[in-house]
Scaffold this motif. Sequence first.
Motif, PDB file in Angstrom:
ATOM      1  N   PHE A 195      44.454  15.852  15.872  1.00 58.72           N
ATOM      2  CA  PHE A 195      45.440  16.929  15.870  1.00 58.72           C
ATOM      3  C   PHE A 195      46.151  16.996  17.216  1.00 58.72           C
ATOM      4  CE2 PHE A 195      42.040  18.285  13.000  1.00 58.72           C
ATOM      5  CZ  PHE A 195      42.750  18.564  11.846  1.00 58.72           C
ATOM      6  N   ASN A 196      47.378  17.494  17.170  1.00 63.10           N
ATOM      7  CA  ASN A 196      48.088  17.842  18.399  1.00 63.10           C
ATOM      8  C   ASN A 196      47.632  19.228  18.835  1.00 63.10           C
ATOM      9  OD1 ASN A 196      50.167  15.616  18.739  1.00 63.10           O
ATOM     10  ND2 ASN A 196      50.606  16.270  16.647  1.00 63.10           N
ATOM     11  N   GLU A 197      47.238  19.334  20.098  1.00 58.22           N
ATOM     12  CA  GLU A 197      46.680  20.596  20.567  1.00 58.22           C
ATOM     13  C   GLU A 197      47.282  21.006  21.909  1.00 58.22           C
ATOM     14  OE1 GLU A 197      45.010  22.168  18.540  1.00 58.22           O
ATOM     15  OE2 GLU A 197      43.650  20.904  17.382  1.00 58.22           O
ATOM     16  N   SER A 198      47.111  22.299  22.212  1.00 58.97           N
ATOM     17  CA  SER A 198      47.523  22.845  23.497  1.00 58.97           C
ATOM     18  C   SER A 198      46.300  22.936  24.405  1.00 58.97           C
ATOM     19  CB  SER A 198      48.140  24.237  23.297  1.00 58.97           C
ATOM     20  OG  SER A 198      48.468  24.816  24.530  1.00 58.97           O
ATOM     21  N   ILE A 199      46.421  22.379  25.585  1.00 59.04           N
ATOM     22  CA  ILE A 199      45.310  22.320  26.533  1.00 59.04           C
ATOM     23  C   ILE A 199      45.627  23.215  27.721  1.00 59.04           C
ATOM     24  CG2 ILE A 199      43.828  20.807  27.894  1.00 59.04           C
ATOM     25  CD1 ILE A 199      43.864  20.062  24.960  1.00 59.04           C
ATOM     26  N   ARG A 200      44.619  23.933  28.190  1.00 60.28           N
ATOM     27  CA  ARG A 200      44.778  24.695  29.427  1.00 60.28           C
ATOM     28  C   ARG A 200      43.921  24.045  30.504  1.00 60.28           C
ATOM     29  NH1 ARG A 200      45.976  31.167  28.908  1.00 60.28           N
ATOM     30  NH2 ARG A 200      48.136  30.840  28.275  1.00 60.28           N
ATOM     31  N   LEU A 201      44.586  23.641  31.564  1.00 56.21           N
ATOM     32  CA  LEU A 201      43.899  23.063  32.718  1.00 56.21           C
ATOM     33  C   LEU A 201      43.781  24.166  33.758  1.00 56.21           C
ATOM     34  CD1 LEU A 201      46.238  20.772  31.651  1.00 56.21           C
ATOM     35  CD2 LEU A 201      44.649  19.373  32.983  1.00 56.21           C
ATOM     36  N   VAL A 202      42.548  24.469  34.184  1.00 54.32           N
ATOM     37  CA  VAL A 202      42.312  25.643  35.020  1.00 54.32           C
ATOM     38  C   VAL A 202      41.312  25.325  36.122  1.00 54.32           C
ATOM     39  CG1 VAL A 202      42.766  27.231  33.098  1.00 54.32           C
ATOM     40  CG2 VAL A 202      40.424  26.449  33.519  1.00 54.32           C
ATOM     41  N   ASP A 203      41.331  26.179  37.137  1.00 53.17           N
ATOM     42  CA  ASP A 203      40.290  26.105  38.152  1.00 53.17           C
ATOM     43  C   ASP A 203      38.974  26.578  37.538  1.00 53.17           C
ATOM     44  OD1 ASP A 203      41.586  25.109  40.461  1.00 53.17           O
ATOM     45  OD2 ASP A 203      42.628  27.022  40.695  1.00 53.17           O
ATOM     46  N   PRO A 204      37.829  26.118  38.079  1.00 46.79           N
ATOM     47  CA  PRO A 204      36.524  26.505  37.514  1.00 46.79           C
ATOM     48  C   PRO A 204      36.278  28.012  37.502  1.00 46.79           C
ATOM     49  CG  PRO A 204      36.284  24.629  38.986  1.00 46.79           C
ATOM     50  CD  PRO A 204      37.696  25.105  39.149  1.00 46.79           C
ATOM     51  N   SER A 205      37.040  28.765  38.300  1.00 45.05           N
ATOM     52  CA  SER A 205      36.847  30.213  38.376  1.00 45.05           C
ATOM     53  C   SER A 205      37.444  30.952  37.169  1.00 45.05           C
ATOM     54  CB  SER A 205      37.491  30.761  39.656  1.00 45.05           C
ATOM     55  OG  SER A 205      38.874  30.411  39.698  1.00 45.05           O
ATOM     56  N   PHE A 206      38.078  30.231  36.260  1.00 45.55           N
ATOM     57  CA  PHE A 206      38.769  30.867  35.134  1.00 45.55           C
ATOM     58  C   PHE A 206      37.852  31.822  34.367  1.00 45.55           C
ATOM     59  CE2 PHE A 206      40.118  31.099  30.712  1.00 45.55           C
ATOM     60  CZ  PHE A 206      41.471  31.366  30.811  1.00 45.55           C
ATOM     61  N   LEU A 207      36.644  31.375  34.055  1.00 43.82           N
ATOM     62  CA  LEU A 207      35.728  32.200  33.273  1.00 43.82           C
ATOM     63  C   LEU A 207      35.038  33.277  34.109  1.00 43.82           C
ATOM     64  CD1 LEU A 207      34.165  29.537  30.884  1.00 43.82           C
ATOM     65  CD2 LEU A 207      35.914  31.247  30.373  1.00 43.82           C
ATOM     66  N   GLU A 208      35.261  33.264  35.428  1.00 43.89           N
ATOM     67  CA  GLU A 208      34.845  34.380  36.267  1.00 43.89           C
ATOM     68  C   GLU A 208      35.931  35.445  36.297  1.00 43.89           C
ATOM     69  OE1 GLU A 208      33.967  32.861  40.116  1.00 43.89           O
ATOM     70  OE2 GLU A 208      32.550  31.342  39.385  1.00 43.89           O
ATOM     71  N   PHE A 209      37.170  35.002  36.206  1.00 54.08           N
ATOM     72  CA  PHE A 209      38.299  35.934  36.192  1.00 54.08           C
ATOM     73  C   PHE A 209      38.377  36.664  34.853  1.00 54.08           C
ATOM     74  CE2 PHE A 209      41.406  35.175  39.770  1.00 54.08           C
ATOM     75  CZ  PHE A 209      40.516  34.484  40.577  1.00 54.08           C
ATOM     76  N   PHE A 210      38.310  35.886  33.780  1.00 52.15           N
ATOM     77  CA  PHE A 210      38.490  36.443  32.447  1.00 52.15           C
ATOM     78  C   PHE A 210      37.139  36.524  31.736  1.00 52.15           C
ATOM     79  CE2 PHE A 210      42.474  34.316  33.524  1.00 52.15           C
ATOM     80  CZ  PHE A 210      43.382  35.345  33.327  1.00 52.15           C
ATOM     81  N   THR A 211      36.947  37.615  31.009  1.00 48.00           N
ATOM     82  CA  THR A 211      35.682  37.826  30.309  1.00 48.00           C
ATOM     83  C   THR A 211      35.769  37.204  28.919  1.00 48.00           C
ATOM     84  OG1 THR A 211      35.368  39.892  31.525  1.00 48.00           O
ATOM     85  CG2 THR A 211      33.995  39.540  29.568  1.00 48.00           C
ATOM     86  N   PHE A 212      35.346  35.942  28.833  1.00 46.32           N
ATOM     87  CA  PHE A 212      35.237  35.236  27.566  1.00 46.32           C
ATOM     88  C   PHE A 212      33.792  34.740  27.441  1.00 46.32           C
ATOM     89  CE2 PHE A 212      39.871  34.413  28.392  1.00 46.32           C
ATOM     90  CZ  PHE A 212      40.361  35.137  27.307  1.00 46.32           C
ATOM     91  N   PRO A 213      32.891  35.569  26.939  1.00 48.60           N
ATOM     92  CA  PRO A 213      31.486  35.147  26.832  1.00 48.60           C
ATOM     93  C   PRO A 213      31.349  33.888  25.978  1.00 48.60           C
ATOM     94  CG  PRO A 213      31.747  37.503  26.362  1.00 48.60           C
ATOM     95  CD  PRO A 213      33.117  36.917  26.399  1.00 48.60           C
ATOM     96  N   LEU A 214      30.395  33.053  26.343  1.00 43.92           N
ATOM     97  CA  LEU A 214      30.189  31.802  25.619  1.00 43.92           C
ATOM     98  C   LEU A 214      29.112  31.976  24.554  1.00 43.92           C
ATOM     99  CD1 LEU A 214      30.388  29.008  28.341  1.00 43.92           C
ATOM    100  CD2 LEU A 214      32.215  30.083  27.018  1.00 43.92           C
ATOM    101  N   LYS A 215      29.408  31.434  23.393  1.00 45.25           N
ATOM    102  CA  LYS A 215      28.466  31.425  22.281  1.00 45.25           C
ATOM    103  C   LYS A 215      27.401  30.356  22.519  1.00 45.25           C
ATOM    104  CE  LYS A 215      28.637  30.927  17.209  1.00 45.25           C
ATOM    105  NZ  LYS A 215      29.568  30.683  16.068  1.00 45.25           N
ATOM    106  N   TRP A 216      27.857  29.205  23.018  1.00 48.40           N
ATOM    107  CA  TRP A 216      26.971  28.104  23.387  1.00 48.40           C
ATOM    108  C   TRP A 216      27.436  27.553  24.725  1.00 48.40           C
ATOM    109  CZ3 TRP A 216      28.669  26.871  17.973  1.00 48.40           C
ATOM    110  CH2 TRP A 216      27.727  27.321  17.015  1.00 48.40           C
ATOM    111  N   GLY A 217      26.504  27.055  25.524  1.00 46.58           N
ATOM    112  CA  GLY A 217      26.855  26.392  26.768  1.00 46.58           C
ATOM    113  C   GLY A 217      26.911  27.333  27.953  1.00 46.58           C
ATOM    114  N   GLU A 218      27.341  26.784  29.090  1.00 47.86           N
ATOM    115  CA  GLU A 218      27.393  27.510  30.349  1.00 47.86           C
ATOM    116  C   GLU A 218      28.805  27.481  30.914  1.00 47.86           C
ATOM    117  OE1 GLU A 218      24.990  29.204  31.675  1.00 47.86           O
ATOM    118  OE2 GLU A 218      23.442  28.611  30.226  1.00 47.86           O
TER     119      GLU A 218
END
Length: 871
Positions: A195-218
């Motif tokens: 599939f053609n998809e949209s990718i977001r390239l971010v600094d590692p701090s992205f998930l510290e800035f935004f609250t997106f809890p992970l279902k699996w993984g770290e």
Amino acid sequence: MDLEKSIQKWLKTFRKQRAFDEGNIQEMEVHLRDHIEDLIAEGFGESEAFEKAIGEFGEVPVVAREEYSNIKRKTSLKSILFTTMLNNYFKTTLRSMMKNPLSSFINVFGLAVAIGVCTVVYAFIDFDYSIDRHHTNENEIYLATFFIDRDGKEDHYGLSPAPLGSMLEQDFSTIKSVCRIKRGEAIVKYDDKVFNESIRLVDPSFLEFFTFPLKWGESASLKDVNSVILSEFMSKKYFGDTNPIGQQLLIKFTETKSKTFTVSGVAEKFPRTRAVTFDFLINLENYDYFNSSFDFSDWSEFVAATLIFVPNPEDIKEISSGMQKYITLQNEKERDWAISSSELIKLKDLHFRSRDIQKDISHDNFYEARVILPIIGIFLIVLACFNYINIAVVSAAKRLKEIGIRKVIGANRSKVISQFLTENIILTLFALIIGVLLAFTVMLPWFNGISSIGLSLSISDYKLWFFLTGLLVFTGVVSGIYPAFYISKFPVVSIFKGSVRFGKKNLLTKVFLAFQIILSCVGITVAVMFTQNSSYQNQRGWGYDQRGAMYLFVSNESGFRQLQAILSQDPDITHLSGSSHHLGNSRGLQVVWDENREYEVSELAVDANYFETMGLSIIEGSGFDAGTNTDQRSIIINELLVENLEIDTPIGYQLKIDSVNYTIVGVVKNFHFNNFYYENEPSIFTKAKGENYRFLTVRSLAGKEEKVYQNMRKQWAELFPETPFRGGYQEDIWGTFYEELDIQRVFTRNIAYIFIILTGLGLYGLVSLNVAGRIREFSVRKTLGAGAKHIAYGIIKQYILLATVALLFGAPISYVLAKANLDMMYPDPRPFGVDSVFIAVTILCSVLISVMLMQVRRVTKSNPVEGLKTE
């Protein structure tokens, strides 16, 4: 004052009402006498003590014998009597509703519908104000935005210079961390899923800035440049319901650059109330891999967003004042994107500001609804309250004797007012219950069905209960305050003499009715204008011929040439062209200079055949030369840019782009790149180089569109089986725009129906009660020989003049408000004249006249003998 006679008179009242047995009355007498003695001992006179005692005991207490047995002092008795007084008011309200079913239905139904609509509006406002509020650090995160001056107009941008983030973090110790974001388009492959998809390239701090809890993984796995974190939706799309941690995804950024990533995290399902989101997250360092020419230290390069984490909001002032340093650095490097000023916007406020920010990571699709829906709710609740006030004032004539008796036995005006207000709040409570049920079962599902927003209501939401309580009190008091004060003012003597008259000469009642007519006129006019505008927008041209045109995205010139060779053999294809950009899909941004003035324009790099393939009309000059490359310094501009440049002879005129002079060789008729919610934009066409072709566009013979489209898909699958097909019909490129037009038409029509129904019911109830109060008068007139015309005139004369005056005010008000509404939503709405208001006024007049004629027919058909029997 003869105290004993007063006490006996008071007790006699309850014996007549038969509300108590003798045992109750004797106990009441004992407590009353005790309380009067206490008051006299405190210094009150006999008259004052009696009045105060019966006032504190309540006016019509209904209590059981066993309740009295537990009474110790007057305070306990007051509490019981207050409770029983409310119980009595509740019963009185029910009896009044059953005795007056017509007026009760109109009041309850009108208030219920208005409350139901207001509840849906609450659901929308709650949803809108909850967007992106789930982020824990919403008050500490700021987006760096910039203003750029374009020929005297400041444009607000969410993108920022690439080096800004690292320099801010280096210069300000008060910044805890920085997060930069870039966007990318790529092909994602897992097994046979491509599939053609949209990718977001971010600094590692992205998930510290935004609250997106992970279902699996770290979340820390984002530091790994070979890891990818997926949204829940994308995880299910590629891996189903299984845990994909450790699975491999191939992400192909360009034809020659691809990379295998390991799934290291899957986010939990995003809340509905989010504007910032993602599908795939990968470390920003990967951007160097698939775009090696990008330099993160170059001030002429930009990232999609730079966010800073500032724990102490007070430090933002210092950071904001220090931004000028970076503006200077950027302006020295990039003249075309010279920044005039900057602003740090809190994440909490971003959703509401994003409508005015270009190239923003957030989005705001609800600006118009945020304004319009509350206005509709207010209009309807006011309309329902006016209905209630008018009917309550007129129907109060049936309760005059009750009011007189209550005043005779000692009730003062405040007691009468409190009774009427309490009864009105109880009636409003019935309406509230029905309205909430309507909202849950009918209105909210209908609204979600046409809007796809996905609003919801929950009985466990404490804010909803606060809202409903406030709405109950507001509606109950506003609709009941005037009738209560008006009715309670009449003296007892006037009531029993029968000299009190309601409704006929009550100026405020007429004013309320006039406001009802004006509000309905506004609602109907808005519906008429939106219906006409929807038809107008449906019929508008796009500035080119979108029907019969199809497009296909290709990743490189080689792929374009292969498809071009095959599709050029298709006899059903009349035109074929190549381009770097495509109308409605892709464009570039350029800054053109004209005598020290700069203009930001949209750029489309195309070949010479593009104009004919897309049906674009060159109205002056010529197109590009298909056989040579001499047009590389030539441009074709649209009419709007000619107008902005204020030049009389555009052909041969030169504009500067990146310090290079380009000559205008043609002017194309204005066209719409985006749908009609957006303004036309100044645009230029440049000659695309063959190696930059990314779109193949074709035009088919009439009626052969489906056949050509399927052939395009077939040839693509044979040539590039590993790459998803990215193409479509040009007429579908605006997505759901035309569906939204239909939604607007349906929504405004239904709101207009509600306005019509409420106004019609209110007038019907008002006229019915007025006629009922004059039935003896009309019977006498009929007995003396009055005909139907005379009776009709007697009924409608007071309403015809009132409606005429209301519409004289309402028509221009309706036009102004409805047009302002459309101008807010559309840069080029249908040109409106008086015809729209005339249609609305005609509809409203038809309803009003029909309602009054129904009452005229009722009176003319009635037997005058029966009317003369009426007391």
